[in-house]
Design a protein around this motif. Structure first.
Motif, mmCIF file in Angstrom:
data_model
loop_
_atom_site.group_PDB
_atom_site.id
_atom_site.type_symbol
_atom_site.label_atom_id
_atom_site.label_comp_id
_atom_site.label_asym_id
_atom_site.label_seq_id
_atom_site.Cartn_x
_atom_site.Cartn_y
_atom_site.Cartn_z
ATOM 1 N N ARG A 1 2.323 3.467 -13.190
ATOM 2 C CA ARG A 1 2.724 2.564 -12.127
ATOM 3 C C ARG A 1 1.904 2.881 -10.884
ATOM 4 O O ARG A 1 1.973 3.981 -10.354
ATOM 5 N N ALA A 2 1.129 1.902 -10.435
ATOM 6 C CA ALA A 2 0.289 2.108 -9.253
ATOM 7 C C ALA A 2 1.075 1.836 -7.990
ATOM 8 O O ALA A 2 1.917 0.928 -7.934
ATOM 9 N N GLU A 3 0.807 2.627 -6.969
ATOM 10 C CA GLU A 3 1.465 2.446 -5.679
ATOM 11 C C GLU A 3 0.925 1.197 -5.010
ATOM 12 O O GLU A 3 -0.272 0.917 -5.052
ATOM 13 N N ASP B 1 0.207 -1.189 -1.722
ATOM 14 C CA ASP B 1 -0.048 -1.142 -0.283
ATOM 15 C C ASP B 1 0.886 -2.138 0.402
ATOM 16 O O ASP B 1 0.891 -3.336 0.084
ATOM 17 N N ARG B 2 1.679 -1.647 1.329
ATOM 18 C CA ARG B 2 2.667 -2.500 1.986
ATOM 19 C C ARG B 2 2.016 -3.552 2.883
ATOM 20 O O ARG B 2 2.602 -4.599 3.136
ATOM 21 N N PRO C 1 -2.221 -3.235 -5.313
ATOM 22 C CA PRO C 1 -2.114 -1.844 -5.794
ATOM 23 C C PRO C 1 -3.224 -0.986 -5.209
ATOM 24 O O PRO C 1 -4.382 -1.399 -5.113
ATOM 25 N N ARG C 2 -2.847 0.205 -4.810
ATOM 26 C CA ARG C 2 -3.836 1.144 -4.298
ATOM 27 C C ARG C 2 -4.592 1.799 -5.454
ATOM 28 O O ARG C 2 -4.011 2.047 -6.510
#
Length: 589
Positions: free
Chosen positions: A382-384, A386-387, A392-393
């Motif tokens: 699971r990629a983080e 970016d808000r 995905p970062r």
């Protein structure tokens, strides 16, 4: 149709380079050097100067930069690790040897009990030449000129008499400044009667200096009446004939006018029995580039637009009579003349191999990047997010990184270590090919472990190609250094230097030291056994030790010392314990 011509000349081994033959007529690409398109440049010198520029780029690890300027964008990533420079330095070191010595044949007999007049004169000239070489730093200047010759194929020496130092000065020039005027039917081994040293000086807008062309010309011609330096009304320096009170032309001291031929003859110190009607003239002038029209040859520049330079003693350098009958310029060729005046670089036969080596090094650098930082593929991670962007970062992989994978997830790593090993093996293979074709064995390049050599005989066999290379390079230079040392003697005679004899100049030669390591202990043992068994003379043995590197300055003097000590040991009785049998015999008597 724009078809390219098939060119075959002294520099056709560079035709495969796009920058060397970038146009259909074979002229180099403008990116190679913009100055090669100068109007004054002789047409037959364009490719030679382009070859010099390209070889200099290889020597300084700028071949990729040059190719990028010519339009090859991928060449900017080219890896160059200095193999061309190593090849040049290795060939230069072996060609020059460990030392260089000036030898005048016959000088070794000057220390005899009753030496001949010729032997004494030879020893005197030899000592004068060695003293001059030490004062003029000849070994250092030879290094500079010979490195140009090995890399570019040509080197230039310029000799000039310096009254303030009372000796001949030696200067080296880049062969790119050298423009000889060659006759169509002249032998390539003959020296021309006219030589130009020319180069451009760039403009400097801050100081108000415009771009100029400087040309130094040495030429042989009939002896003319003497001239003197004058300043014209326009402030320009000039030379005009010297006239007597009646307006007649005078002759220089020592010159004679031959009524039968109308020529003026002069007796030079090195040829007292052969009057000569030839002398050397020096011209040093500058032109503004804006005053030169397209198509004007370097040999025929307009003198009315020239500014002649003035020597330190006030003499204007416009056809100045140097009082010598030769050109004080010596051209060194790296190869034996075979229909060409100019030599060939030691890198000529291995240029394409060097390109292949650079490309392999470039591929190895790229492969090592993927091996050191491998490409990793993750499945089920699971990629983080970016808000800010909502995207995905990218995943950052570093020591201690932990990824949470879902059921069935996996991580795949792209392993390129095998390809890197193959590329490294390919690099060694190409490097060995370059060394073989350049006749520089691996042992001469220092890439062989001495413990891997089975025997000294095997080592000697492996150095066979290097021996032939050094022999051919020294053969191409042998007569040039004889000429250089002869000109040094004649310029000292013309300058009336103190101590230098007047008369025929002696043939001195430059002897280069051994170019391969020698087993001094084995040679010493061989000499001792050979002299003791009377299969070698003492003189030959001492000369073998001298060639092996033993500190023997004069072989003849060393032989005399050995013989004197041997004779002394026979006269003086030995000291030590008495022999009992000898004592008993004496008592009986």
């Amino acid at each position: 149709m724009g078809l390219r011509n098939f060119l075959t000349d002294a520099w056709s081994w560079l035709n495969y380079k796009p920058v060397m033959a970038g146009t259909h007529d074979g002229r180099p690409h403008r990116a190679l050097a913009s100055e090669l398109q100068a109007n004054w440049l002789p047409e037959d010198a364009v490719r030679r100067l382009a070859a010099y520029k390209l070889l200099a780029a290889y020597d300084s690890n700028q071949a990729g930069e040059l190719a990028a300027l010519a339009g090859n964008e991928s060449a900017a990533e080219r890896r160059e690790f200095g193999e061309p420079s190593v090849f040049v330095d290795t060939a230069l070191a072996h060609m020059l040897g460990k030392n260089q010595q000036i030898i005048v044949p016959g000088a070794e007999h000057a220390s005899d009990d009753d030496p001949s007049t010729e032997a004494v004169a030879a020893a005197e000239v030899q000592q004068h030449l060695r003293d001059w070489a030490e004062a003029e730093l000849l070994p250092l200047r030879m290094q500079a000129a010979e490195r140009k010759a090995v890399l570019l194929g040509d080197g230039i020496y310029l000799l000039a008499w310096d009254p303030s130092k009372s000796r001949v000065r030696l200067k080296t020039y880049d062969p790119g400044f050298y423009f000889p005027v060659l006759e169509d039917d002249a032998d390539p081994g003959d020296f021309p009667d006219r030589v130009h040293l020319a180069w451009e000086t760039p403009e400097d807008p801050k100081q108000g200096i415009k771009a100029k062309l400087r040309r130094i010309t040495y030429e042989l011609g009939p002896i003319a009446p003497p001239t003197r330096s004058v300043t014209m009304r326009e402030g320009l320096a000039w030379r005009e004939p010297v006239e007597d009170e009646t307006g007649g032309v005078l002759l220089a001291p020592g010159d004679t006018h031959v009524q039968e031929t109308g020529a003026i003859e002069r007796v030079y110190p090195w040829a007292p029995d052969r009057p000569s009607a030839i002398t050397c003239y020096l011209t040093d002038a500058e032109w503004l580039l804006e005053d030169l029209r397209h198509g004007q040859a370097l040999d025929d520049l307009p003198l009315n637009k020239a500014t002649f330079r003035t020597r330190a003693d006030g003499e204007v350098l416009h056809k100045l009579d140097l009082q010598i009958d030769f050109l004080p310029v010596v051209h060194i060729s790296n190869s034996i003349a075979d229909g060409e005046h100019f030599g060939q670089s030691s890198l000529a036969k291995v240029m394409q191999v060097l390109d292949e080596l650079a490309e392999t090094d470039t591929d190895s650098a790229k492969a090592s990047a993927t091996t050191g930082a491998p490409i990793i593929g993750l499945a089920g991670a699971r990629a983080e997010v970016d808000r800010v962007t909502g995207r995905p970062r990218p995943l950052a992989i570093q020591p201690g990184t932990v990824f949470q994978l879902s059921d069935g997830g996996r991580m795949d790593v792209l392993d390129t270590s095998g390809q890197l090993a193959e590329l490294r093996s390919r690099t060694e293979e190409v490097r060995d090919r370059a060394a073989i074709n350049a006749r520089l064995p691996a042992v001469s390049l220092g890439t062989v472990d001495p413990s891997d050599v089975p025997s000294g005989y095997a080592l000697q066999l492996s150095l066979g190609p290097l021996d032939s290379l050094v022999d051919s390079m020294r053969l191409a230079r042998a007569h040039k250094y004889v000429l250089l040392l002869r000109l040094v003697q004649r310029l000292h005679q013309a300058g009336r230097a103190e101590g230098w004899p007047v008369g025929e100049t002696l043939a001195a030669r430059m002897v280069f030291g051994p170019h391969t390591p020698t087993d001094r202990t084995a040679i010493l043992d061989e000499v001792v056994k050979g002299v003791a068994a009377n299969v070698l003379s003492l003189e030959t043995g001492v000369r073998m030790l001298q060639d092996a590197g033993y500190p023997i300055e004069d072989a003849r003097e060393e032989v005399r010392r050995i013989q004197a000590r041997a004779a002394l040991s026979e006269v003086v009785p030995r000291t030590g314990p008495a022999d009992p049998e000898a004592n008993s015999d004496q008592q009986v008597v």
